[in-house]
Design an enzyme around this catalytic site. Structure first.
Site, mmCIF file in Angstrom:
data_model
loop_
_atom_site.group_PDB
_atom_site.id
_atom_site.type_symbol
_atom_site.label_atom_id
_atom_site.label_comp_id
_atom_site.label_asym_id
_atom_site.label_seq_id
_atom_site.Cartn_x
_atom_site.Cartn_y
_atom_site.Cartn_z
ATOM 1 N N HIS A 50 127.422 -5.418 -46.916
ATOM 2 C CA HIS A 50 126.904 -5.588 -48.281
ATOM 3 C C HIS A 50 126.423 -7.027 -48.492
ATOM 4 C CE1 HIS A 50 129.892 -2.197 -49.332
ATOM 5 N NE2 HIS A 50 128.679 -1.677 -49.302
ATOM 6 N N LYS A 79 134.325 8.808 -58.485
ATOM 7 C CA LYS A 79 135.119 8.346 -57.347
ATOM 8 C C LYS A 79 136.424 7.760 -57.865
ATOM 9 C CE LYS A 79 131.337 7.103 -54.217
ATOM 10 N NZ LYS A 79 130.779 6.017 -53.401
ATOM 11 N N ARG A 98 122.054 2.493 -43.058
ATOM 12 C CA ARG A 98 122.634 2.250 -41.743
ATOM 13 C C ARG A 98 122.230 3.300 -40.734
ATOM 14 N NH1 ARG A 98 128.396 2.578 -44.338
ATOM 15 N NH2 ARG A 98 127.220 4.356 -45.009
ATOM 16 N N SER A 129 132.541 0.764 -46.595
ATOM 17 C CA SER A 129 133.759 0.516 -47.367
ATOM 18 C C SER A 129 134.838 1.531 -47.027
ATOM 19 C CB SER A 129 133.458 0.554 -48.864
ATOM 20 O OG SER A 129 132.615 -0.502 -49.228
#
Length: 163
Positions: free
Chosen positions: A18, A42, A91, A129
């Protein structure tokens, strides 16, 4: 007129990936809003305020980055902040497929929103994460995946000191 972009996410916790995307995006714009989502769908490990505090500490050396929390739709937050560019880190192909759909949705909501995709440096392409939290929860070696301040915060979350 200043060119401002937003890099949004839950950032639970902020990783070196990040950081990499935020600093590189800040080089492309006059200002980057690092927008930390409350995201009620979440169950984050860190509270919104803790995530904001960590991001402020980790990114404090870049004067072009402003940390702001938000809730609700990113398109609404962008409109409130007069921003038309969103930066997304990708990614993998799976990330790209998802982010491409989200970019299309954002443009459907507001045709003035553009999305820019940035790839992290290759050595950071596997970091997420979720992976960091899983390693930390099992007391593995995650220190090279996050800023030392974040590593300490993770250790304190999973292994609080006995009083």
């Amino acid at each position: 007129m200043k060119k401002i972009a937003i890099y949004s996410g839950t950032f639970d916790p902020i990783t070196i990936g990040h950081e990499n995307i935020a600093n590189r995006a800040a080089d492309l714009f006059d200002c980057l809003i690092f927008a930390i989502a409350e995201n009620s769908s979440k169950k984050p490990l860190f509270s919104l305020q803790e995530r904001v505090n960590l991001a402020q500490q980790v990114l404090q050396n870049n004067p072009k980055i402003i940390i702001k929390p938000f809730s609700g739709f990113i398109a609404d937050f962008m409109q409130e902040n007069n921003v038309s560019v969103i930066v997304r880190g990708v990614r993998s192909h799976a990330d790209f497929d998802y982010e491409m759909q989200m970019a299309g949705l954002q443009r459907q909501i507001n045709p003035h929103i553009d999305t820019i995709f940035l790839l992290p440096d290759l050595q950071m392409s596997y970091i997420s994460s979720s992976i960091v939290k899983d390693i930390a929860k099992h007391n593995g070696n995650y220190q090279n995946l996050v800023n030392p301040l974040v590593a300490t915060a993770l250790k304190n979350k999973f292994f609080p000191r006995e009083i």
